[in-house]
Design a protein around this motif. Structure first.
Motif, short mmCIF file in Angstrom:
data_model
loop_
_atom_site.label_atom_id
_atom_site.label_comp_id
_atom_site.label_asym_id
_atom_site.label_seq_id
_atom_site.Cartn_x
_atom_site.Cartn_y
_atom_site.Cartn_z
N HIS A 1 0.84 -1.21 0.00
CA HIS A 1 0.00 0.00 0.00
C HIS A 1 0.87 1.25 0.00
CE1 HIS A 1 -3.73 -2.07 0.38
NE2 HIS A 1 -3.29 -2.75 1.42
N GLY A 2 0.44 2.25 -0.74
CA GLY A 2 1.17 3.51 -0.77
C GLY A 2 0.62 4.49 0.25
N PRO A 3 1.17 5.70 0.27
CA PRO A 3 0.65 6.73 1.17
C PRO A 3 -0.78 7.09 0.83
CG PRO A 3 2.26 7.64 -0.38
CD PRO A 3 2.28 6.16 -0.58
N ALA A 4 -1.47 7.68 1.81
CA ALA A 4 -2.87 8.08 1.58
C ALA A 4 -2.95 9.10 0.45
CB ALA A 4 -3.44 8.67 2.86
N ALA A 5 -4.09 9.14 -0.21
CA ALA A 5 -4.32 10.18 -1.21
C ALA A 5 -4.35 11.53 -0.52
CB ALA A 5 -5.63 9.92 -1.94
N ALA A 6 -3.85 12.55 -1.22
CA ALA A 6 -3.94 13.91 -0.67
C ALA A 6 -5.39 14.37 -0.77
CB ALA A 6 -3.02 14.84 -1.46
N PRO A 7 -5.80 15.27 0.15
CA PRO A 7 -7.19 15.72 0.09
C PRO A 7 -7.46 16.55 -1.16
CG PRO A 7 -5.95 16.91 1.78
CD PRO A 7 -5.04 15.85 1.22
N GLY A 8 -8.71 16.70 -1.49
CA GLY A 8 -9.08 17.54 -2.63
C GLY A 8 -9.36 16.72 -3.86
N ILE A 9 -9.56 17.44 -4.96
CA ILE A 9 -9.92 16.80 -6.21
C ILE A 9 -8.98 17.27 -7.30
CG2 ILE A 9 -11.70 18.50 -6.84
CD1 ILE A 9 -13.32 15.77 -7.57
#
Ligand code: BDR
Ligand code: CA
Length: 307
Positions: free
Chosen positions: A94-102
Motif C-alpha cells: 500500500h502507498g501513502p494516503a491520497a492527498a485531500p481535494g480533487i
C-alpha cells in the motif's frame, strides 16, 4: 540542472505504472503532482495503484483523486490488457494516503503557484480538461502538454479510436484547443515500443530494486498483442515521458488533429492531417518514429536507479 515542473495525470494501468516510475526516477523532471482518473479500471483501483506506485518509488508528490467518469457518459474499463486490478495481478505494498481535494482543483492550484508547468496526460484527458476549462487563463502557465492518446490509422478499442481518446474525446478536444503546445504519442508511435521477451530479459539483467522488479512482473503479465503477431505488447505511456527526457529518440511532424466527438462508430477517432490536406493550422506535434532500442535502454537506465 533546471528541473521541469510537471504533473502526471494517469489511470494506472500497467503501462502507466512504468511511465510513473520513469518520470519519478528522472532527475530532469520535478513531478509535483500525480492526478488520477478512472479509465483502464475504476477510480478505486487506479487511485490505489497510483499511491502504491509512488510509494514504492519512495517519492512524495501528492496523489489526488479525480474523475470517476468522462465529461459525458461513463468510462469502460480495459481489463483484458490490464487485469481486474489494473496492474496485471501484481500486488504492490500500500502507498501513502491520497492527498485531500480533487484533481482539477489541485492542477489549478499548481498552475497558480508555478509559471511553467508541463502536463503529462497518460489516461483519459478529463482531469486536465476540467482544470483548463474552468479557468482558461491558467493555460498561459502550461509549458507543454504531452499526451499518450490517439491514432492516425486504426484504433485499439474500436476500429476507429485509441482507448484514451475514445474514453473522453470532448476532454481531448478541450486540450487541443487550449492554445498551448500539444505533443502526441499515438498508437503508431507506441507500436514501435514493443515489450518482447528479449527486451524484458535485457532489463532484468541490469539488476535493480523493487520498482524495476515490479515493473518487470507487470510488463510480463500483459498478454502479447494479436495486432503484433503475439511478438509482444506496446508500452504506450512511457513513450510520452521519454519524449521529455530524450527527444533525440524521436522524429516529429507538426499536424492538425481533429477529434471526432460524435456518437457514431468513429467516436474518439483522431483525424490527423499529416500531409496538410485540410488547410487547418497545425495544433499538435506528432511523435512519429522512435529509436526503440534507445528507449528501452533509457528505461533500464532510470528504473534501475529506483529503490
Ligand atoms: C492507452 O490506453 C490505456 O489502456 C493505456 O494505459 C494507454 O494509456 C493506450 O491506448
Ligand atoms: Ca494509461
Amino acid at each position: 540542472m533546471t528541473r521541469r515542473v510537471c504533473i502526471i495525470d494517469t489511470d494506472p494501468g500497467t503501462d502507466d505504472a512504468v511511465a510513473l516510475w520513469l518520470a519519478l526516477a528522472a532527475p530532469a523532471l520535478d513531478v509535483r503532482l500525480v492526478t488520477v482518473a478512472g479509465g483502464n479500471v475504476g477510480l478505486d483501483h487506479t487511485l490505489r495503484n497510483a499511491r502504491a506506485i509512488v510509494g514504492l518509488a519512495g517519492r512524495t508528490p501528492p496523489v489526488v483523486a479525480g474523475a470517476e467518469g468522462p465529461l459525458l457518459g461513463a468510462f469502460t474499463p480495459e481489463t483484458r490488457v490490464h487485469g481486474a486490478d489494473g496492474l496485471a495481478g501484481v500486488a504492490l505494498p500500500h502507498g501513502p494516503a491520497a492527498a485531500p481535494g480533487i484533481a482539477a482543483d489541485a492542477i489549478r492550484d499548481l498552475l497558480r503557484a508555478e509559471p511553467r508547468v508541463t502536463l503529462v496526460g497518460i489516461g483519459p484527458a478529463t482531469n486536465l480538461a476540467l482544470a483548463l476549462a474552468t479557468e482558461p487563463a491558467l493555460a498561459g502557465r502550461v509549458e507543454e502538454i504531452v499526451l499518450m492518446t490517439g491514432a492516425w490509422a486504426e484504433g485499439n478499442i474500436t476500429p476507429s479510436a485509441e482507448f484514451n481518446a475514445w474514453s473522453d474525446p470532448e476532454s481531448l478536444a478541450v486540450l487541443l484547443a487550449c492554445g498551448r503546445p500539444v505533443t502526441l504519442a499515438t498508437l503508431e508511435l507506441t507500436a514501435q515500443a514493443l515489450v518482447t521477451p528479449d527486451r524484458l530479459a535485457a532489463l532484468r539483467a541490469r539488476g535493480g530494486g523493487a520498482c524495476l522488479d515490479a515493473a518487470l512482473r507487470i510488463m510480463g503479465g500483459v498478454p502479447a498483442s494479436r495486432r503484433f503477431g503475439h511478438r509482444g505488447h506496446p508500452l504506450h505511456d512511457p513513450c510520452a515521458v521519454a519524449w521529455l527526457l530524450a527527444p533525440r529518440l524521436f522524429t516529429t511532424r507538426d499536424v492538425h488533429v481533429h477529434v471526432d466527438c460524435g456518437p457514431g462508430a468513429a467516436r474518439g477517432r483522431t483525424v490527423v492531417d499529416r500531409w496538410e490536406r485540410s488547410g487547418a493550422r497545425p495544433n499538435a506535434r506528432l511523435l512519429e518514429t522512435l529509436d526503440a532500442d534507445g528507449f528501452f535502454a533509457l528505461l533500464g537506465e532510470f528504473l534501475s536507479t529506483l529503490p
